[in-house]
Scaffold this motif. Structure first.
Motif, PDB file in Angstrom:
ATOM      1  N   PRO B 148      10.968  41.003  25.609  1.00  0.00           N
ATOM      2  CA  PRO B 148      10.780  39.798  24.791  1.00  0.00           C
ATOM      3  C   PRO B 148      12.094  39.034  24.632  1.00  0.00           C
ATOM      4  N   ALA B 149      11.989  37.735  24.508  1.00  0.00           N
ATOM      5  CA  ALA B 149      13.174  36.898  24.344  1.00  0.00           C
ATOM      6  C   ALA B 149      13.804  37.157  22.984  1.00  0.00           C
ATOM      7  N   PRO B 150      15.141  36.990  22.871  1.00  0.00           N
ATOM      8  CA  PRO B 150      15.765  37.127  21.558  1.00  0.00           C
ATOM      9  C   PRO B 150      15.128  36.129  20.582  1.00  0.00           C
ATOM     10  N   PRO B 151      14.889  36.551  19.322  1.00  0.00           N
ATOM     11  CA  PRO B 151      14.124  35.712  18.402  1.00  0.00           C
ATOM     12  C   PRO B 151      14.756  34.346  18.114  1.00  0.00           C
ATOM     13  N   ASP B 152      16.089  34.302  17.954  1.00  0.00           N
ATOM     14  CA  ASP B 152      16.689  33.043  17.505  1.00  0.00           C
ATOM     15  C   ASP B 152      17.653  32.440  18.504  1.00  0.00           C
ATOM     16  N   ALA B 153      17.586  32.888  19.770  1.00  0.00           N
ATOM     17  CA  ALA B 153      18.566  32.383  20.734  1.00  0.00           C
ATOM     18  C   ALA B 153      17.954  32.351  22.118  1.00  0.00           C
ATOM     19  N   GLU B 154      18.647  31.675  23.015  1.00  0.00           N
ATOM     20  CA  GLU B 154      18.226  31.700  24.412  1.00  0.00           C
ATOM     21  C   GLU B 154      18.685  33.010  25.035  1.00  0.00           C
ATOM     22  N   ARG B 155      18.184  33.275  26.245  1.00  0.00           N
ATOM     23  CA  ARG B 155      18.690  34.418  27.000  1.00  0.00           C
ATOM     24  C   ARG B 155      20.046  34.000  27.559  1.00  0.00           C
ATOM     25  N   LEU B 156      21.101  34.599  27.026  1.00  0.00           N
ATOM     26  CA  LEU B 156      22.434  34.119  27.362  1.00  0.00           C
ATOM     27  C   LEU B 156      22.944  34.718  28.677  1.00  0.00           C
ATOM     28  N   SER B 207      20.847  36.590  36.476  1.00  0.00           N
ATOM     29  CA  SER B 207      21.044  37.782  35.640  1.00  0.00           C
ATOM     30  C   SER B 207      19.925  37.955  34.609  1.00  0.00           C
ATOM     31  N   ARG B 208      19.197  36.878  34.284  1.00  0.00           N
ATOM     32  CA  ARG B 208      18.154  36.980  33.257  1.00  0.00           C
ATOM     33  C   ARG B 208      16.810  37.381  33.820  1.00  0.00           C
ATOM     34  N   ASP B 209      16.670  37.248  35.141  1.00  0.00           N
ATOM     35  CA  ASP B 209      15.373  37.515  35.755  1.00  0.00           C
ATOM     36  C   ASP B 209      15.144  39.021  35.884  1.00  0.00           C
ATOM     37  N   GLU B 210      13.913  39.459  35.606  1.00  0.00           N
ATOM     38  CA  GLU B 210      13.613  40.893  35.637  1.00  0.00           C
ATOM     39  C   GLU B 210      12.615  41.250  36.744  1.00  0.00           C
ATOM     40  N   ALA B 211      12.447  40.371  37.704  1.00  0.00           N
ATOM     41  CA  ALA B 211      11.490  40.641  38.785  1.00  0.00           C
ATOM     42  C   ALA B 211      12.191  40.714  40.141  1.00  0.00           C
ATOM     43  N   THR B 212      13.482  41.112  40.132  1.00  0.00           N
ATOM     44  CA  THR B 212      14.260  41.119  41.367  1.00  0.00           C
ATOM     45  C   THR B 212      13.580  41.950  42.457  1.00  0.00           C
ATOM     46  N   GLY B 213      13.132  43.148  42.076  1.00  0.00           N
ATOM     47  CA  GLY B 213      12.498  44.040  43.057  1.00  0.00           C
ATOM     48  C   GLY B 213      11.275  43.406  43.683  1.00  0.00           C
ATOM     49  N   GLU B 214      10.409  42.844  42.854  1.00  0.00           N
ATOM     50  CA  GLU B 214       9.191  42.201  43.368  1.00  0.00           C
ATOM     51  C   GLU B 214       9.544  41.024  44.275  1.00  0.00           C
ATOM     52  N   ARG B 215      10.564  40.283  43.886  1.00  0.00           N
ATOM     53  CA  ARG B 215      10.959  39.128  44.710  1.00  0.00           C
ATOM     54  C   ARG B 215      11.429  39.599  46.085  1.00  0.00           C
ATOM     55  N   LEU B 216      12.231  40.680  46.113  1.00  0.00           N
ATOM     56  CA  LEU B 216      12.695  41.201  47.403  1.00  0.00           C
ATOM     57  C   LEU B 216      11.525  41.763  48.210  1.00  0.00           C
ATOM     58  N   ASP B 217      10.605  42.472  47.522  1.00  0.00           N
ATOM     59  CA  ASP B 217       9.417  42.995  48.220  1.00  0.00           C
ATOM     60  C   ASP B 217       8.683  41.874  48.940  1.00  0.00           C
ATOM     61  N   ALA B 218       8.523  40.746  48.239  1.00  0.00           N
ATOM     62  CA  ALA B 218       7.729  39.644  48.775  1.00  0.00           C
ATOM     63  C   ALA B 218       8.357  39.054  50.031  1.00  0.00           C
ATOM     64  N   LEU B 219       9.685  39.215  50.166  1.00  0.00           N
ATOM     65  CA  LEU B 219      10.358  38.609  51.323  1.00  0.00           C
ATOM     66  C   LEU B 219      10.502  39.576  52.497  1.00  0.00           C
ATOM     67  N   GLU B 220      10.239  40.874  52.235  1.00  0.00           N
ATOM     68  CA  GLU B 220      10.420  41.869  53.298  1.00  0.00           C
ATOM     69  C   GLU B 220       9.257  41.765  54.273  1.00  0.00           C
ATOM     70  N   ASP B 221       9.412  40.890  55.239  1.00  0.00           N
ATOM     71  CA  ASP B 221       8.316  40.514  56.123  1.00  0.00           C
ATOM     72  C   ASP B 221       8.937  39.966  57.398  1.00  0.00           C
TER      73      ASP B 221
END
Lengths: 129, 260
Positions: B148-156, B207-221
């Motif tokens: 979840p995103a921090p309640p009172d701030a952006e993802r820094l 650095s804020r993205d949490e889908a790095t693995g899925e993104r790499l999986d999608a390109l392994e082609d």
């Protein structure tokens, strides 16, 4: 409504750019080298078939036409090797900036000429050409 | 498919010449690809002869001049006229660039203008970019997170983390790079092309993205990523000085590194 035409590509793109030129040369020299392997296969088969066949192969390969083909193969080999090294460096993530790749294109062309001339002279001196 | 010749209905016929005004002495010949979908005819090349002083500063100025004084049916995309919207990308004297930031005076007396290469043409200099945009959408160009995103701030981000994505995020999707790429010409149905891969890279290294693995999986082609043969045309033409070729090389490296 008419079917949409495909916009022109190879016929309009500036082909003598260092990017396209070095890439297509790498492909062409690769093909030439693959075809050149047939000569090697012929020579090896002759060597395996006996002294008579080997002597005939030596005579055929000694013709000036074959020597010219061999020189062309040597040129293709020199370029393909240098361009291959450039690709190897790229694959490590280095040398990919625009200016670096432009310079390395000229470096590859220069190095392959030097390599070709060097190899050809060396072989000529040893009587192989 | 690698097909070197244009299909029959795409071959270019000779068009008309709009001669220079009487008494012109420094003439620029602007040769422009024309296609009228309503005529049922093949594309043609029209020649517009302009006095150098008529052309204005940039190729886009010359095009607007031609449209307003010679032939109002001339069709092209344009918007910001300062190289930030990416609308006026076209092939000018053999290289893909933005018409609005390409100086007429750097081009000589002959200026040849074609739509971006190897795309279906809607009209004149307007290519159909549907596939290009679909490929961009396919790399999911948005932040994906589980936490979840921090309640009172952006993802820094730290300054260093931001600098990593600073350049790749400056892409304006003009399509100069992808349509300069011979691999993309022959395999645009399966190879994503430099622009979409640069966008993929921008989210992979965020650095804020949490889908790095899925993104790499999608390109392994074999096609989506590995049709890149490091020809370097993409980086060569990018009007924003970005480096898609390097981004692709970095993605390839990450795919190898995560195997060990």
């Amino acid at each position: 409504m008419a079917e949409r035409p495909l916009s022109p590509h190879l016929s309009v793109y500036r082909m003598h750019r260092y990017t396209l030129l070095t890439s297509i040369l790498n492909r062409i020299t690769g093909l030439v080298l693959a075809a050149g392997l047939l000569l090697l296969v012929y020579w090896l088969m002759a060597a395996a078939s006996g002294p008579l066949a080997y002597a005939r192969a030596q005579a055929v390969l000694g013709l000036w036409v074959c020597k010219a083909v061999f020189l062309a193969l040597l040129a293709a080999f020199s370029y393909h090797l240098c361009a291959g090294v450039r690709h190897l460096v790229w694959d490590s993530g280095r040398g990919l900036e625009r200016e670096q790749s432009r310079l390395s294109a000229y470096a590859v062309l220069g190095a392959s000429v030097v390599l070709f001339v060097g190899l050809a002279c060396w072989m000529f001196q040893r009587g192989a050409l | 498919m690698t097909e070197f010749r244009l299909p029959a209905h795409s071959r270019i016929h000779t068009g008309v010449t709009h001669a220079a005004p009487e008494g012109a002495h420094d003439v620029r010949r602007v040769r422009i690809y024309r296609f009228d979908p309503d005529s049922g005819e093949n594309p043609r090349i029209d020649t517009f002869e302009l006095e150098a002083s008529e052309c204005g500063q940039m190729v886009l100025d010359a095009l607007i001049r031609i449209k307003s004084t010679r032939d109002a049916t001339l069709t092209f995309r344009r918007s910001c006229r300062e190289g930030i919207c990416g609308s006026c990308a076209m092939n000018i004297n053999g290289v893909n660039r933005l018409a609005c930031i390409t100086s007429v005076h750097d081009l000589g007396a002959q200026i040849r203008i074609y739509p971006l290469p190897h795309l279906p043409v809607v009209k004149d200099l307007v290519p159909d970019l549907t596939t290009f945009y679909a490929q961009y959408a396919s790399v999911k160009p948005w932040l994906t997170t589980q936490t979840p995103a921090p309640p009172d701030a952006e993802r820094l981000q730290s300054k260093a983390e931001q600098e990593k994505i600073d350049r790749p995020a400056a892409c304006i999707l003009c399509a100069c790079c992808s349509t300069a790429c011979p691999s993309y010409w022959w395999n645009s149905d399966r190879y994503l092309g430099p622009a979409a891969l640069l966008a993929a890279y921008r989210w992979i290294i965020d650095s804020r993205d949490e889908a790095t693995g899925e993104r790499l999986d999608a390109l392994e082609d074999p096609f989506k990523l590995y049709r890149c043969h490091t020809i370097m045309n993409c980086t060569d033409v990018c009007p924003k000085d970005l480096n898609p070729a390097k981004a692709i090389a970095e993605i390839k490296k990450m795919l190898v590194q995560r195997q060990s």
